[in-house]
Write a protein that holds these residues in place. Structure first.
Motif, PDB file in Angstrom:
ATOM      1  N   LYS A  22       0.816  -1.212   0.000  1.00 42.86           N
ATOM      2  CA  LYS A  22       0.000   0.000   0.000  1.00 42.86           C
ATOM      3  C   LYS A  22       0.851   1.264   0.000  1.00 42.86           C
ATOM      4  O   LYS A  22       0.486   2.280  -0.611  1.00 42.86           O
ATOM      5  CB  LYS A  22      -0.933  -0.001   1.208  1.00 42.86           C
ATOM      6  CG  LYS A  22      -1.929   1.154   1.218  1.00 42.86           C
ATOM      7  CD  LYS A  22      -2.925   1.030   2.362  1.00 42.86           C
ATOM      8  CE  LYS A  22      -3.921  -0.077   2.095  1.00 42.86           C
ATOM      9  NZ  LYS A  22      -5.027  -0.059   3.098  1.00 42.86           N
ATOM     10  N   LYS A  23       2.005   1.240   0.643  1.00 40.24           N
ATOM     11  CA  LYS A  23       2.849   2.431   0.725  1.00 40.24           C
ATOM     12  C   LYS A  23       3.382   2.803  -0.658  1.00 40.24           C
ATOM     13  O   LYS A  23       3.375   3.975  -1.048  1.00 40.24           O
ATOM     14  CB  LYS A  23       3.995   2.198   1.703  1.00 40.24           C
ATOM     15  CG  LYS A  23       4.736   3.470   2.096  1.00 40.24           C
ATOM     16  CD  LYS A  23       5.717   3.200   3.225  1.00 40.24           C
ATOM     17  CE  LYS A  23       6.402   4.499   3.659  1.00 40.24           C
ATOM     18  NZ  LYS A  23       7.378   4.259   4.768  1.00 40.24           N
ATOM     19  N   ILE A  24       3.852   1.803  -1.387  1.00 37.23           N
ATOM     20  CA  ILE A  24       4.332   2.069  -2.745  1.00 37.23           C
ATOM     21  C   ILE A  24       3.162   2.465  -3.644  1.00 37.23           C
ATOM     22  O   ILE A  24       3.293   3.353  -4.503  1.00 37.23           O
ATOM     23  CB  ILE A  24       5.081   0.846  -3.304  1.00 37.23           C
ATOM     24  CG1 ILE A  24       6.459   0.724  -2.637  1.00 37.23           C
ATOM     25  CG2 ILE A  24       5.229   0.934  -4.824  1.00 37.23           C
ATOM     26  CD1 ILE A  24       7.336  -0.371  -3.172  1.00 37.23           C
ATOM     27  N   GLY A  25       2.005   1.858  -3.450  1.00 36.30           N
ATOM     28  CA  GLY A  25       0.836   2.213  -4.237  1.00 36.30           C
ATOM     29  C   GLY A  25       0.447   3.666  -4.060  1.00 36.30           C
ATOM     30  O   GLY A  25       0.181   4.381  -5.040  1.00 36.30           O
ATOM     31  N   PHE A  26       0.418   4.120  -2.807  1.00 35.04           N
ATOM     32  CA  PHE A  26       0.057   5.508  -2.525  1.00 35.04           C
ATOM     33  C   PHE A  26       1.102   6.472  -3.074  1.00 35.04           C
ATOM     34  O   PHE A  26       0.773   7.496  -3.679  1.00 35.04           O
ATOM     35  CB  PHE A  26      -0.080   5.692  -1.011  1.00 35.04           C
ATOM     36  CG  PHE A  26      -0.489   7.080  -0.597  1.00 35.04           C
ATOM     37  CD1 PHE A  26      -1.747   7.567  -0.889  1.00 35.04           C
ATOM     38  CD2 PHE A  26       0.398   7.900   0.093  1.00 35.04           C
ATOM     39  CE1 PHE A  26      -2.134   8.847  -0.511  1.00 35.04           C
ATOM     40  CE2 PHE A  26       0.032   9.178   0.475  1.00 35.04           C
ATOM     41  CZ  PHE A  26      -1.240   9.654   0.175  1.00 35.04           C
TER      42      PHE A  26
END
Length: 465
Positions: A104-108
């Protein structure tokens, strides 16, 4: 929380002030006016402009505009609604894809990078097909990747359906580009036999069915001229003969990349050692590099063409910025401020490249005994959109012979009405919109006494009673 932040960011960057941005020349007016003429004719199938059938682009983007016209009316917000909407969809697709691929961190992080990239921001406001194509091609490649890596072959049907939409949006590039990317990836995996799966063949049938809903009837209705103009001029000729030779240079898309991503290009200059090339990175790199190389090889170049490489690049860049939170935050804040201010600068620039003000000036002066002409390097197409008038492109007889439409030449796009200087009526009031750079020649060729009505940034409006 991340979803809400991304939504607010998209509303600010993509939708804010869209109702204030006038339709510009020479590209946006074509889409705006074509959809307007289709609406007025009650024909939602055959694109038309200046009273002529028009085979520049397939139907899907025109359908978007027609739907927006129906909902919001014929205005600037309606025209810019779907580009902004699909830009928002593209940000969330990036968030979903990168989250599922990594976390999720890379996605955001990737979604923020994409949303604040100047090229993406610009196209989110532009009345052109590219943002719809971006979402369609991205959906094709995302669903193929998950179908392949997670062994969920039924997702291939979604990929082929999205490819069908891409072809209905932009033409053959909608299948050729993702098809090439997928083939190169499978070649790198040593797994080209994957292309022989039953789901691939069934998906191809689904895609063909979607494509045939418009292409087949268009050929039946309009015949060979449709194929010659659409496939011949607007696809084959675009790839082989530059519409704007001055941009056909080897460094063109390198410059577009540096400007289009702005400060987000930092990884290119700071990484000393490339990370291991696993399946994920291989797919993203093949995706981005293929888009770059394909369009660099095209004779006709536009800054919007390479938009499809922005999702994989944003995800690759996110891997660098995810561990540099302070730098990421600083660049994000700077880009949001820059692009918000850029909206107001962009409005001013668009006003200078639009004839909305011209239409407001001349409409009170027009009656049944008035002839309106446009003279200069660019035809005042947006004036036709805003005024609804028949505006003639004024040229010398010799130039008209050179500019008139002919098969398999770029002059095919010159479907506006022409008028020779010698044909200027003597028994009518004539209103002329004259480009300042061309006004000396205009007054040499146009007979009579002209008086100035209004001076605009790039044009003068003059009248001969």
């Amino acid at each position: 929380m991340e979803n809400k932040i991304l939504l607010v960011l998209c509303l600010l960057l993509f939708f804010f002030c869209n109702w204030l941005i006038p339709v510009t020349d020479p590209t946006e007016n074509c889409y705006a006016l074509t959809a307007k003429e289709m609406l007025e004719a009650g024909d939602y199938f055959s694109p038309r402009i200046y009273g002529n059938f028009w085979y520049d682009k397939p139907i899907f983007f025109y359908w978007e505009i027609l739907l927006a016209y129906k909902i919001f009316g014929v205005n600037e917000f309606a025209l810019r609604f779907f580009p902004a909407l699909f830009a928002t969809v593209g940000v969330f697709l990036t968030y979903f894809f990168a989250t599922k691929m990594y976390n999720k961190k890379i996605g955001f992080t990737a979604a923020i990078i994409l949303a604040t990239a100047p090229e993406y921001w610009y196209i989110s406001h532009a009345i052109i097909t590219d943002m719809t194509l971006f979402c369609a091609i991205s959906t094709t490649l995302m669903t193929f990747y998950f179908a392949y890596t997670e062994k969920k072959p039924k997702l291939l049907y979604v990929a082929f359906a999205a490819t069908g939409v891409a072809v209905l949006t932009k033409g053959p590039i909608g299948i050729c580009l993702p098809g090439l990317i997928i083939s190169l990836f499978l070649l790198g995996q040593g797994d080209l036999k994957y292309l022989l799966r039953g789901e691939i063949l069934k998906g191809a049938v689904l895609m063909a069915a979607i494509i045939s809903t418009w292409y087949l009837p268009m050929y039946i209705i309009h015949g060979q001229q449709f194929l010659t103009d659409f496939l011949g001029v607007h696809n084959f000729l675009r790839a082989t003969v530059s519409e704007h030779p001055e941009t056909d240079v080897w460094y063109y898309y390198s410059a577009v990349f540096l400007i289009g991503f702005a400060f987000w290009t930092l990884p290119v200059f700071t990484i000393r050692k490339l990370p291991a090339l696993d399946t994920k990175r291989r797919f993203l790199i093949i995706w981005a590099v293929t888009v770059f190389v394909v369009f660099q090889s095209f004779a006709t170049k536009y800054p919007t063409y390479t938009l499809p490489y922005m999702m994989p690049l944003a995800i690759l860049f996110a891997g660098f910025f995810v561990e540099k939170e302070k730098l990421f935050g600083s660049i994000t804040a700077a880009m949001v401020i820059f692009l918000t201010v850029g909206t107001f600068v962009g409005i001013n620039i668009c006003e200078k490249n639009s004839h909305k003000a011209t239409a407001e000036t001349i409409m009170p002066l027009v009656d049944e005994n008035t002839c309106v002409v446009s003279y200069g390097r660019g035809y005042a197409g947006s004036l036709v959109f805003y005024s609804g008038l028949n505006v003639y492109r004024l040229e010398t007889y010799e130039n008209i012979k050179k500019l008139k439409p002919s098969n398999m030449k770029w002059t095919t796009t010159n479907v506006m009405p022409f008028m020779d200087f010698e044909e200027l009526p003597t028994d009518k009031k004539i209103i002329a919109v004259v480009e300042k750079k061309s006004e000396q020649k205009f007054f040499e060729l146009a007979k009579g006494n002209w008086r100035l009505i209004e001076e605009l940034p790039n044009y003068r409006v003059v009248v001969r009673d």
